[in-house]
Design a protein around this motif. Structure first.
Motif, short mmCIF file in Angstrom:
data_model
loop_
_atom_site.label_atom_id
_atom_site.label_comp_id
_atom_site.label_asym_id
_atom_site.label_seq_id
_atom_site.Cartn_x
_atom_site.Cartn_y
_atom_site.Cartn_z
N LYS A 341 0.83 -1.21 0.00
CA LYS A 341 0.00 0.00 0.00
C LYS A 341 0.86 1.25 0.00
N GLU A 344 2.61 1.74 -3.36
CA GLU A 344 1.71 2.25 -4.38
C GLU A 344 1.50 3.76 -4.21
N LYS A 348 2.60 6.91 -6.81
CA LYS A 348 1.68 7.96 -7.24
C LYS A 348 2.23 9.34 -6.89
#
Length: 393
Positions: A341, A344, A348
């Motif tokens: 998590k 990711e 971004k």
């Protein structure tokens, strides 16, 4: 020294498979001559210091040229090197007489892709020690045919094209020419030729062959048990660091084989040292998180298998260990989910890094914290494993 023409489908019985005469003659003749001539010359003449220096120097250069050049540079593209380094590695790799880079690298990539496959792995350890050590070269096995579709990147290299086209001439010239020249200049022609030429070649052959044979049957598997490759620090000493082989087969694109500071991997040290001089670059390393994940996966698998096989599963202590292991596995799973998590989110945020310096630093710190947790957890699982032998004995 492999069969240079594609063979039709041939029965698997070795006696029905044609002999690869160039390889068979080279391997057996040099071995036999070495067994006879090396001790005979030592008895009647003794070897000069220059002969021993030549043997050690050329053996090191040939071995490193195979490990740093043929293997990690060209077969795996684990790093990049400038033209001078590539040329030196190519010259001494040619001198090692293990065929052209095209043949060597294509076969090695096929070995990694189909490891342990009887029909596809050129030197599958599952076919026995003899086959994986040198038997695969002395006969024209279909699994060892030359097929270059998996090396399109190498086929464009003009230096490698030249070596492949004139390989036999180059290998013979360097192997005869250099020892004879050194022997002539040091006034010990035959001592240098026998020790630094003949025995050096046999030594380099069989230490390399040990990577395909012994390193697949002797050692530990701390990272994966999906193939036969093993980590063996003893063999690593004789193969310039190549025999941390279990790690290598799981993480083949890492320029390192021995990833710990104390593990003997002179090939890694050379590549890294040359990078400080600007002679190598783009050194690929597997993230520590993936390494710790693989180690923990194997630890859990080993512990669970031992506990599952135990006939003492009703004992209170063993039951407690099972509960501890289950808890640790839940913690492990949660850490993996958290890491994925955060990773990711970091990816971004990276797209807008010029607006999020503090945020990116925070993600980096979070990932480092999770990786430290995994290392701590590995130690806790180690403690569980240490208790198992006494309980299950």
């Amino acid at each position: 020294m492999r069969n240079n023409t594609e063979s039709p489908s041939i029965p698997s019985n070795p006696e029905t498979i044609p002999i690869n005469w160039p390889a068979a003659i080279t391997l057996w003749a040099t071995l036999a001559a070495s067994i006879v001539l090396v001790p005979a010359y030592a008895i009647w003449n003794d070897y000069s210091t220059s002969a021993w220096i030549t043997f050690i120097s050329l053996a090191l250069l040939n071995g490193i040229a195979i490990t740093a050049g043929y293997h990690r540079l060209w077969a795996h593209r684990a790093y990049q090197a400038n033209v001078v380094v590539r040329f030196v590695l190519l010259v001494f790799g040619t001198m090692a007489v293990q065929n052209s880079v095209f043949v060597w690298a294509s076969g090695h990539r096929r070995h990694h892709r189909h490891v342990d496959s009887h029909d596809e792995d050129p030197y599958a350890a599952t076919r026995g020690f003899w086959f994986s050590h040198m038997g695969w070269m002395v006969r024209c096995y279909p699994s060892g045919k030359d097929e270059f579709s998996n090396i399109p990147d190498l086929l464009l290299d003009r230096m490698l094209q030249f070596q492949h086209q004139y390989y036999a001439l180059l290998a013979l010239s360097i192997n005869f020419g250099l020892p004879f020249l050194i022997g002539f200049l040091t006034n010990d022609l035959w001592g240098v030729v026998i020790l630094g030429g003949l025995f050096r070649l046999v030594w380099c052959h069989h230490t390399t062959f040990f990577i395909n044979s012994l390193a697949h049957i002797w050692g530990k598997r701390p990272y994966t048990d999906t193939n036969t490759a093993r980590d063996n620090p003893i063999l690593a000493f004789f193969t310039y660091g190549e025999c941390y082989h279990n790690y290598h087969h799981l993480f083949q694109y890492d320029y390192r084989n021995g990833i710990r500071w104390y593990q003997f991997d002179p090939t890694k040290w050379l590549i890294c040292g040359l990078s400080f001089l600007g002679l190598t670059h783009d050194l690929k390393r597997i993230p520590e998180f993936k390494i710790e994940k693989a180690r923990l996966d194997m630890q859990f698998k080993v512990a669970q298998n031992k506990l599952a096989c135990s006939k003492l599963s009703k004992l209170e202590t063993v039951t407690a260990l099972k509960n501890r292991l289950a808890h640790e596995y839940d913690v492990f799973t949660a850490a993996l989910q958290q890491w994925a998590k955060v990773k990711e989110e970091q990816i971004k945020a990276t797209k807008h890094a010029f607006h999020n310096y503090d945020l990116l630093k925070n993600y980096k710190n979070q990932l480092a914290h999770i990786e430290r947790q995994l290392k701590s957890q590995r130690k806790r699982v180690d403690q569980i494993l240490e208790q198992l032998p006494d309980l299950l004995a």
